[in-house]
Design a protein around this motif. Structure first.
Motif, PDB file in Angstrom:
ATOM      1  N   HIS A  65       0.862  -1.178   0.000  1.00  0.00           N
ATOM      2  CA  HIS A  65       0.000   0.000   0.000  1.00  0.00           C
ATOM      3  C   HIS A  65       0.898   1.227   0.000  1.00  0.00           C
ATOM      4  N   LEU A  66       0.859   2.011  -1.069  1.00  0.00           N
ATOM      5  CA  LEU A  66       1.593   3.270  -1.145  1.00  0.00           C
ATOM      6  C   LEU A  66       0.596   4.412  -0.995  1.00  0.00           C
ATOM      7  N   HIS A  67       0.814   5.234   0.016  1.00  0.00           N
ATOM      8  CA  HIS A  67      -0.051   6.381   0.286  1.00  0.00           C
ATOM      9  C   HIS A  67       0.586   7.597  -0.385  1.00  0.00           C
ATOM     10  N   ALA A  68      -0.051   8.112  -1.425  1.00  0.00           N
ATOM     11  CA  ALA A  68       0.537   9.184  -2.233  1.00  0.00           C
ATOM     12  C   ALA A  68       0.900  10.415  -1.403  1.00  0.00           C
ATOM     13  N   ASP A  69       0.099  10.740  -0.393  1.00  0.00           N
ATOM     14  CA  ASP A  69       0.398  11.921   0.426  1.00  0.00           C
ATOM     15  C   ASP A  69       1.799  11.854   1.024  1.00  0.00           C
ATOM     16  N   ASP A  70       2.241  10.645   1.372  1.00  0.00           N
ATOM     17  CA  ASP A  70       3.578  10.497   1.953  1.00  0.00           C
ATOM     18  C   ASP A  70       4.648  11.022   1.014  1.00  0.00           C
ATOM     19  N   PHE A  71       4.469  10.856  -0.282  1.00  0.00           N
ATOM     20  CA  PHE A  71       5.485  11.267  -1.247  1.00  0.00           C
ATOM     21  C   PHE A  71       5.617  12.784  -1.308  1.00  0.00           C
ATOM     22  N   TRP A  72       4.522  13.518  -1.053  1.00  0.00           N
ATOM     23  CA  TRP A  72       4.630  14.975  -0.952  1.00  0.00           C
ATOM     24  C   TRP A  72       5.282  15.357   0.375  1.00  0.00           C
ATOM     25  N   HIS A  73       4.976  14.622   1.444  1.00  0.00           N
ATOM     26  CA  HIS A  73       5.528  14.940   2.758  1.00  0.00           C
ATOM     27  C   HIS A  73       7.019  14.632   2.857  1.00  0.00           C
ATOM     28  N   TYR A  95       4.706  -7.981  -6.355  1.00  0.00           N
ATOM     29  CA  TYR A  95       3.685  -7.494  -5.424  1.00  0.00           C
ATOM     30  C   TYR A  95       2.514  -6.863  -6.176  1.00  0.00           C
ATOM     31  N   PHE A  96       1.318  -6.999  -5.626  1.00  0.00           N
ATOM     32  CA  PHE A  96       0.163  -6.216  -6.043  1.00  0.00           C
ATOM     33  C   PHE A  96       0.318  -4.877  -5.329  1.00  0.00           C
ATOM     34  N   VAL A  97       0.308  -3.779  -6.076  1.00  0.00           N
ATOM     35  CA  VAL A  97       0.575  -2.459  -5.511  1.00  0.00           C
ATOM     36  C   VAL A  97      -0.679  -1.597  -5.582  1.00  0.00           C
ATOM     37  N   VAL A  98      -1.138  -1.146  -4.420  1.00  0.00           N
ATOM     38  CA  VAL A  98      -2.283  -0.241  -4.331  1.00  0.00           C
ATOM     39  C   VAL A  98      -1.752   1.137  -3.963  1.00  0.00           C
ATOM     40  N   ILE A  99      -1.997   2.085  -4.847  1.00  0.00           N
ATOM     41  CA  ILE A  99      -1.588   3.475  -4.651  1.00  0.00           C
ATOM     42  C   ILE A  99      -2.847   4.254  -4.322  1.00  0.00           C
ATOM     43  N   ASP A 100      -2.887   4.861  -3.150  1.00  0.00           N
ATOM     44  CA  ASP A 100      -4.077   5.647  -2.827  1.00  0.00           C
ATOM     45  C   ASP A 100      -3.699   7.098  -2.643  1.00  0.00           C
ATOM     46  N   GLY A 101      -4.535   7.963  -3.144  1.00  0.00           N
ATOM     47  CA  GLY A 101      -4.312   9.398  -3.014  1.00  0.00           C
ATOM     48  C   GLY A 101      -5.137  10.154  -4.030  1.00  0.00           C
ATOM     49  N   ILE A 102      -5.011  11.452  -3.995  1.00  0.00           N
ATOM     50  CA  ILE A 102      -5.723  12.300  -4.943  1.00  0.00           C
ATOM     51  C   ILE A 102      -4.884  12.354  -6.213  1.00  0.00           C
ATOM     52  N   TYR A 128      -1.616  22.198  -5.016  1.00  0.00           N
ATOM     53  CA  TYR A 128      -2.727  22.768  -5.787  1.00  0.00           C
ATOM     54  C   TYR A 128      -2.361  24.104  -6.433  1.00  0.00           C
ATOM     55  N   LEU A 129      -1.193  24.681  -6.093  1.00  0.00           N
ATOM     56  CA  LEU A 129      -0.786  25.954  -6.671  1.00  0.00           C
ATOM     57  C   LEU A 129      -0.150  25.747  -8.048  1.00  0.00           C
ATOM     58  N   PRO A 130      -0.352  26.692  -8.962  1.00  0.00           N
ATOM     59  CA  PRO A 130       0.219  26.554 -10.309  1.00  0.00           C
ATOM     60  C   PRO A 130       1.741  26.386 -10.297  1.00  0.00           C
ATOM     61  N   GLU A 131       2.416  27.046  -9.360  1.00  0.00           N
ATOM     62  CA  GLU A 131       3.880  26.953  -9.314  1.00  0.00           C
ATOM     63  C   GLU A 131       4.381  25.597  -8.808  1.00  0.00           C
ATOM     64  N   ALA A 132       3.472  24.715  -8.417  1.00  0.00           N
ATOM     65  CA  ALA A 132       3.856  23.372  -7.949  1.00  0.00           C
ATOM     66  C   ALA A 132       3.934  22.367  -9.090  1.00  0.00           C
ATOM     67  N   HIS A 133       3.717  22.808 -10.317  1.00  0.00           N
ATOM     68  CA  HIS A 133       3.652  21.872 -11.452  1.00  0.00           C
ATOM     69  C   HIS A 133       4.880  20.961 -11.526  1.00  0.00           C
ATOM     70  N   ARG A 134       6.069  21.528 -11.516  1.00  0.00           N
ATOM     71  CA  ARG A 134       7.299  20.716 -11.630  1.00  0.00           C
ATOM     72  C   ARG A 134       7.445  19.794 -10.417  1.00  0.00           C
ATOM     73  N   GLN A 135       7.186  20.313  -9.226  1.00  0.00           N
ATOM     74  CA  GLN A 135       7.243  19.497  -8.010  1.00  0.00           C
ATOM     75  C   GLN A 135       6.283  18.318  -8.130  1.00  0.00           C
ATOM     76  N   ASN A 136       5.069  18.562  -8.591  1.00  0.00           N
ATOM     77  CA  ASN A 136       4.077  17.502  -8.711  1.00  0.00           C
ATOM     78  C   ASN A 136       4.502  16.434  -9.710  1.00  0.00           C
ATOM     79  N   GLU A 137       5.143  16.859 -10.792  1.00  0.00           N
ATOM     80  CA  GLU A 137       5.681  15.883 -11.757  1.00  0.00           C
ATOM     81  C   GLU A 137       6.722  14.996 -11.095  1.00  0.00           C
ATOM     82  N   VAL A 138       7.614  15.595 -10.329  1.00  0.00           N
ATOM     83  CA  VAL A 138       8.659  14.836  -9.639  1.00  0.00           C
ATOM     84  C   VAL A 138       8.031  13.845  -8.660  1.00  0.00           C
ATOM     85  N   VAL A 139       7.062  14.309  -7.886  1.00  0.00           N
ATOM     86  CA  VAL A 139       6.406  13.444  -6.908  1.00  0.00           C
ATOM     87  C   VAL A 139       5.717  12.271  -7.602  1.00  0.00           C
TER      88      VAL A 139
END
Length: 179
Positions: free
Chosen positions: A36-44, A81-88, A54-65
């Motif tokens: 289980h990979l929790h997507a929020d962890d990758f931003w944290h 492994y069966f991998v479940v990725i949860d997040g927005i 959610y800000l426009p200037e986060a575009h590159r950061q979001n791509e990296v994440v």
């Protein structure tokens, strides 16, 4: 449940949709090696210089994440492994997964808006509780266009019913993004 070894599932939807609860239950009950990979962890993981995603200037950061999340998921899938990725992970984030080497399922859980807001406000902790961004995300996940068939309406469903709906979706194969 069918053998999902080496496959990826993106389980997404609005805040309060039940993504994390469902992902945990699915991984714990699937009867096969699963992650289980929790997507929020990758931003944290970004400790200095993080930009709210959610800000426009986060575009590159979001791509990296998203690229890091996809690479981690692929590594686990390489190991069988069966991998479940949860997040927005809305359709706007899917380009990072376009080249996935493993079967990729995409399921959007969609409660009604009032239910999503209520669930978020009951959670407490460091979670999103403001109705405005929850409403905005709910609206975005209402406009899935070609991915509308990947939606499971969860209004009024309990935890077990949502889990069963996700299992049926996986078994059907109709929620796959890649051949």
């Amino acid at each position: 449940m069918i053998d999902l070894s080496g496959q990826l599932l993106i389980l997404t939807g609005t805040p309060g949709a039940g993504k994390t609860t469902t992902a945990r239950s699915l991984v714990e009950s699937c009867g096969q090696p699963a992650v289980h990979l929790h997507a929020d962890d990758f931003w944290h993981f970004i400790r200095n210089g993080s930009v709210p995603p959610y800000l426009p200037e986060a575009h590159r950061q979001n791509e990296v994440v998203m690229n890091a999340l996809c690479a981690a998921a692929e590594s686990y899938a390489d190991g069988g492994y069966f991998v479940v990725i949860d997040g927005i992970i809305g359709p706007w984030f899917l380009p990072a997964f376009n080249a996935a080497r493993h079967p990729l399922h995409y399921i959007v859980l969609r409660p009604d808006l009032d239910e999503a807001i209520r669930r978020c406000q009951l959670r407490g902790g460091e979670t999103l509780t403001d109705p405005m961004p929850i409403s905005a995300l709910h609206s975005q996940f209402s406009q899935l266009d070609r991915l509308d068939s990947h939606r499971i309406d969860t209004a009024g469903l309990g935890r077990q019913e949502i889990l069963e709906a996700v299992r049926r979706a996986l078994t059907s194969g109709e929620f796959r993004l890649n051949p």
